[in-house]
Scaffold this active site. Structure first.
Site, PDB file in Angstrom:
ATOM      1  N   GLY A  92     -27.774  58.789  71.564  1.00 22.46           N
ATOM      2  CA  GLY A  92     -29.446  59.011  71.166  1.00 22.46           C
ATOM      3  C   GLY A  92     -29.889  57.841  70.291  1.00 22.46           C
ATOM      4  O   GLY A  92     -31.001  57.531  70.386  1.00 22.46           O
ATOM      5  N   TRP A  93     -28.876  57.344  69.278  1.00 25.09           N
ATOM      6  CA  TRP A  93     -29.538  56.136  68.610  1.00 25.09           C
ATOM      7  C   TRP A  93     -29.833  55.199  69.495  1.00 25.09           C
ATOM      8  O   TRP A  93     -30.877  54.446  69.340  1.00 25.09           O
ATOM      9  CB  TRP A  93     -28.534  55.921  67.449  1.00 25.09           C
ATOM     10  CG  TRP A  93     -28.255  56.597  66.151  1.00 25.09           C
ATOM     11  CD1 TRP A  93     -27.086  57.035  66.128  1.00 25.09           C
ATOM     12  CD2 TRP A  93     -29.145  57.173  65.462  1.00 25.09           C
ATOM     13  NE1 TRP A  93     -26.956  57.918  64.977  1.00 25.09           N
ATOM     14  CE2 TRP A  93     -28.178  57.836  64.312  1.00 25.09           C
ATOM     15  CE3 TRP A  93     -30.399  57.165  65.011  1.00 25.09           C
ATOM     16  CZ2 TRP A  93     -28.888  58.426  63.202  1.00 25.09           C
ATOM     17  CZ3 TRP A  93     -31.043  57.679  64.134  1.00 25.09           C
ATOM     18  CH2 TRP A  93     -30.400  58.488  63.284  1.00 25.09           C
ATOM     19  N   TYR A 100     -30.792  54.990  55.735  1.00 22.46           N
ATOM     20  CA  TYR A 100     -31.154  55.210  57.225  1.00 22.46           C
ATOM     21  C   TYR A 100     -31.780  56.452  57.309  1.00 22.46           C
ATOM     22  O   TYR A 100     -32.699  56.970  57.992  1.00 22.46           O
ATOM     23  CB  TYR A 100     -30.046  54.876  58.069  1.00 22.46           C
ATOM     24  CG  TYR A 100     -29.029  55.953  58.388  1.00 22.46           C
ATOM     25  CD1 TYR A 100     -29.075  56.885  59.444  1.00 22.46           C
ATOM     26  CD2 TYR A 100     -27.867  55.982  57.521  1.00 22.46           C
ATOM     27  CE1 TYR A 100     -28.173  57.904  59.462  1.00 22.46           C
ATOM     28  CE2 TYR A 100     -26.774  56.917  57.668  1.00 22.46           C
ATOM     29  CZ  TYR A 100     -26.998  57.865  58.878  1.00 22.46           C
ATOM     30  OH  TYR A 100     -25.971  58.817  58.652  1.00 22.46           O
ATOM     31  N   ARG A 122     -25.038  61.852  69.904  1.00 18.00           N
ATOM     32  CA  ARG A 122     -25.814  61.057  68.796  1.00 18.00           C
ATOM     33  C   ARG A 122     -25.808  59.912  68.669  1.00 18.00           C
ATOM     34  O   ARG A 122     -26.860  59.009  68.770  1.00 18.00           O
ATOM     35  CB  ARG A 122     -25.724  61.791  67.312  1.00 18.00           C
ATOM     36  CG  ARG A 122     -26.765  61.129  66.580  1.00 18.00           C
ATOM     37  CD  ARG A 122     -27.158  61.897  65.124  1.00 18.00           C
ATOM     38  NE  ARG A 122     -25.988  61.789  64.004  1.00 18.00           N
ATOM     39  CZ  ARG A 122     -25.508  62.881  63.130  1.00 18.00           C
ATOM     40  NH1 ARG A 122     -26.132  63.958  63.505  1.00 18.00           N
ATOM     41  NH2 ARG A 122     -24.623  62.489  62.384  1.00 18.00           N
ATOM     42  N   HIS A 158     -21.121  46.528  62.261  1.00 16.73           N
ATOM     43  CA  HIS A 158     -22.020  47.506  61.555  1.00 16.73           C
ATOM     44  C   HIS A 158     -22.188  47.390  60.440  1.00 16.73           C
ATOM     45  O   HIS A 158     -23.133  47.735  59.807  1.00 16.73           O
ATOM     46  CB  HIS A 158     -21.244  48.941  62.428  1.00 16.73           C
ATOM     47  CG  HIS A 158     -22.204  50.123  62.077  1.00 16.73           C
ATOM     48  ND1 HIS A 158     -23.344  50.191  62.440  1.00 16.73           N
ATOM     49  CD2 HIS A 158     -22.101  50.953  61.152  1.00 16.73           C
ATOM     50  CE1 HIS A 158     -23.988  51.344  62.053  1.00 16.73           C
ATOM     51  NE2 HIS A 158     -23.181  51.807  61.247  1.00 16.73           N
ATOM     52  N   LYS A 159     -20.994  47.101  59.812  1.00 16.56           N
ATOM     53  CA  LYS A 159     -20.970  46.766  58.188  1.00 16.56           C
ATOM     54  C   LYS A 159     -20.175  45.682  57.942  1.00 16.56           C
ATOM     55  O   LYS A 159     -19.226  45.293  58.900  1.00 16.56           O
ATOM     56  CB  LYS A 159     -20.502  48.107  57.332  1.00 16.56           C
ATOM     57  CG  LYS A 159     -21.309  49.144  57.681  1.00 16.56           C
ATOM     58  CD  LYS A 159     -20.786  50.279  56.694  1.00 16.56           C
ATOM     59  CE  LYS A 159     -21.568  51.800  57.226  1.00 16.56           C
ATOM     60  NZ  LYS A 159     -21.189  52.794  56.174  1.00 16.56           N
ATOM     61  N   ASP A 210     -24.740  53.302  66.844  1.00 21.22           N
ATOM     62  CA  ASP A 210     -25.979  53.532  65.745  1.00 21.22           C
ATOM     63  C   ASP A 210     -26.555  52.237  65.158  1.00 21.22           C
ATOM     64  O   ASP A 210     -27.751  52.405  64.962  1.00 21.22           O
ATOM     65  CB  ASP A 210     -25.183  54.045  64.499  1.00 21.22           C
ATOM     66  CG  ASP A 210     -24.036  54.983  64.823  1.00 21.22           C
ATOM     67  OD1 ASP A 210     -23.405  54.689  65.840  1.00 21.22           O
ATOM     68  OD2 ASP A 210     -23.666  55.873  63.927  1.00 21.22           O
ATOM     69  N   ASP A 226     -26.939  50.027  58.329  1.00 21.00           N
ATOM     70  CA  ASP A 226     -27.592  51.498  57.968  1.00 21.00           C
ATOM     71  C   ASP A 226     -28.946  51.104  57.009  1.00 21.00           C
ATOM     72  O   ASP A 226     -29.881  51.982  56.843  1.00 21.00           O
ATOM     73  CB  ASP A 226     -26.728  52.276  57.534  1.00 21.00           C
ATOM     74  CG  ASP A 226     -25.755  53.004  58.333  1.00 21.00           C
ATOM     75  OD1 ASP A 226     -26.317  52.562  59.461  1.00 21.00           O
ATOM     76  OD2 ASP A 226     -24.862  53.247  57.829  1.00 21.00           O
ATOM     77  N   TYR A 269     -16.556  46.763  58.276  1.00 21.20           N
ATOM     78  CA  TYR A 269     -15.886  47.115  59.475  1.00 21.20           C
ATOM     79  C   TYR A 269     -16.040  45.867  60.555  1.00 21.20           C
ATOM     80  O   TYR A 269     -16.905  45.610  61.287  1.00 21.20           O
ATOM     81  CB  TYR A 269     -16.879  48.153  59.930  1.00 21.20           C
ATOM     82  CG  TYR A 269     -16.912  49.443  59.462  1.00 21.20           C
ATOM     83  CD1 TYR A 269     -15.768  50.056  58.843  1.00 21.20           C
ATOM     84  CD2 TYR A 269     -18.288  50.381  59.546  1.00 21.20           C
ATOM     85  CE1 TYR A 269     -15.891  51.174  58.080  1.00 21.20           C
ATOM     86  CE2 TYR A 269     -18.144  51.595  58.769  1.00 21.20           C
ATOM     87  CZ  TYR A 269     -16.981  51.972  58.139  1.00 21.20           C
ATOM     88  OH  TYR A 269     -16.852  53.132  57.344  1.00 21.20           O
TER      89      TYR A 269
END
Length: 415
Positions: free
Chosen positions: A253-254, A72, A250, A169-170, A180, A122, A173
């Site tokens: 922000g993503w 990423y 952050r 997310h993964k 993100d 990612d 996870y």
């Protein structure tokens, strides 16, 4: 002059000899990416891009060059440099993107260092650059870029998800959505859907945002928690809500960048488009409220600016600047938010941008990473977010700084 769909979709104002640049067919393979000294008269976006290219020349293979390793961060930086090319028309930026990306794409369109079985969001983000390169008919490997992008699209078709369809997310996870992930996957997915006429994918894109708004927004502050565990079994997860304990700038922000970028591709008549704009309009005043009045920036732990150890963090700050200014430019947000973005940008220039003796720029104040779970275990506490190291020229700060600078330059507020 050729008209390239991705340029129109991105809503970028183009300047420079782009028509001439687009008709050239030769890709550079030798020589330095930039001159040793960085010209101070150039816009901030180009000066930072030139400085980055000087630090990570395209002649260094990926074993010794983070900029060329699939992931990423790699995708974020190449996207930022791609946008400098779109805005300036200077061919060296496209050449850099092509050569650096080509380290990852094999002759059979395989992606070096990519493992489908990880189902890691990612790994999707760099696919945005593949879509841009595919749309350049002068590039000899464009069909390989398309095939590699198809591989990433296939991952999303099989991505493990929550009971409501929210992407994990993964794979490792399980049951977890992170802010993100919206930036990592959704702009790629939306552009792919538009480019290759996959209208059902737009529904999946919109669903990810709807689920974040449903589960991850704090009703008291309007801020968004970094992560949500549907199973509520993780150590970091609140046992009643499944939410992580803190607000990370952050992470938000993503999310903000994902919103403004997805809207570049979501059809005007899509029934969920108005809701995505509402999400951005809901978030903007919240972001503005938590801006530090002294520096113009945003704190690492967003709502705890007065707490000992907290600090202004540049990646989240630059992401908010970019999202707010782009939102204003494209008419999603009230013009008053341009002043918020401008204040933040001036703060970054004054406090965090360093000029080296040769004129190259460096960006200070970016936290290296932020996550949840894993080994060693990240518990999402205030102390955790402050424990990660702060780095100079971290990709996650430099890329958003370049993008924010481009927005400011289009608004006539950048150098």
């Amino acid at each position: 002059m050729r008209v390239y769909p991705f340029l129109l979709l991105a809503g970028l104002a183009l300047t420079g000899p782009l028509a001439q640049a687009q008709t050239q067919t030769k890709i550079k393979t030798k020589g330095p990416a930039v001159a040793p000294a960085i010209a101070a008269a150039r816009p901030w976006s180009q000066r930072m891009a030139d400085s980055f290219m000087q630090l990570y020349p395209d002649t260094i293979p990926p074993e010794r060059n983070r900029a060329a390793r699939w992931g990423y961060e790699h995708g974020l930086m190449l996207k930022a440099i791609e946008r400098v090319w779109q805005r300036s028309g200077e061919r060296k930026y496209l050449d850099y993107v092509v050569k650096t990306m080509d380290y990852s794409i094999g002759p059979d369109a395989s992606i070096r260092y990519f493992k489908m079985e990880d189902y890691n969001l990612d790994n999707i983000n760099a696919g945005r650059v593949l879509l841009t390169l595919y749309q350049q008919p002068q590039l000899p490997r464009r069909e390989l870029y398309r095939k590699a992008a198809e591989t990433l699209h296939q991952q999303l078709q099989n991505q493990p998800h929550t009971s409501e369809g929210g992407y994990w997310h993964k794979k490792k996870y399980t049951n977890e959505m992170w802010l993100d992930g919206l930036y990592m996957a959704e702009p790629f997915s939306a552009e792919y859907a538009k480019l290759f006429n996959q209208p059902k994918d737009f529904d999946h894109v919109a669903l990810q945002f709807a689920l974040v708004e449903k589960h991850m927004v704090d009703p008291k502050t309007g801020l968004l928690y970094h992560g949500w565990d549907e199973a509520k079994t993780e150590q970091w997860a609140n046992k009643q809500t499944g939410l992580s304990p803190n607000f990370w700038s952050r992470g938000m922000g993503w999310y903000a960048m994902a919103l403004v970028d997805v809207l570049d591709y979501l059809p005007q008549n899509h029934p969920e488009r108005k809701n995505l704009i509402k999400y951005l309009q809901r978030l903007a005043p919240v972001v503005a409220k938590y801006q530090d009045p002294a520096s113009g920036g945003w704190w690492q732990v967003t709502d705890q600016g007065s707490r000992q150890g907290n600090y202004i963090e540049t990646s989240g700050t630059c992401m908010f600047i970019y999202a707010l200014q782009k939102g204003v430019r494209l008419g999603y947000l009230d013009k008053k938010y341009a002043a918020v973005a401008q204040k933040g940008y001036q703060g970054v220039l004054q406090k965090f941008v360093e000029t080296k003796p040769d004129g190259a720029l460096a960006l200070n104040g970016t936290v290296s990473v932020g996550g949840l779970g894993g080994n060693p275990y990240r518990d999402g506490s205030y102390e955790y977010y402050l424990s990660e190291p702060i780095k100079q020229n971290d990709f996650k700060g430099v890329g958003p700084f370049i993008m924010a600078s481009l927005e400011m330059e289009m608004a006539g507020k950048g150098k």
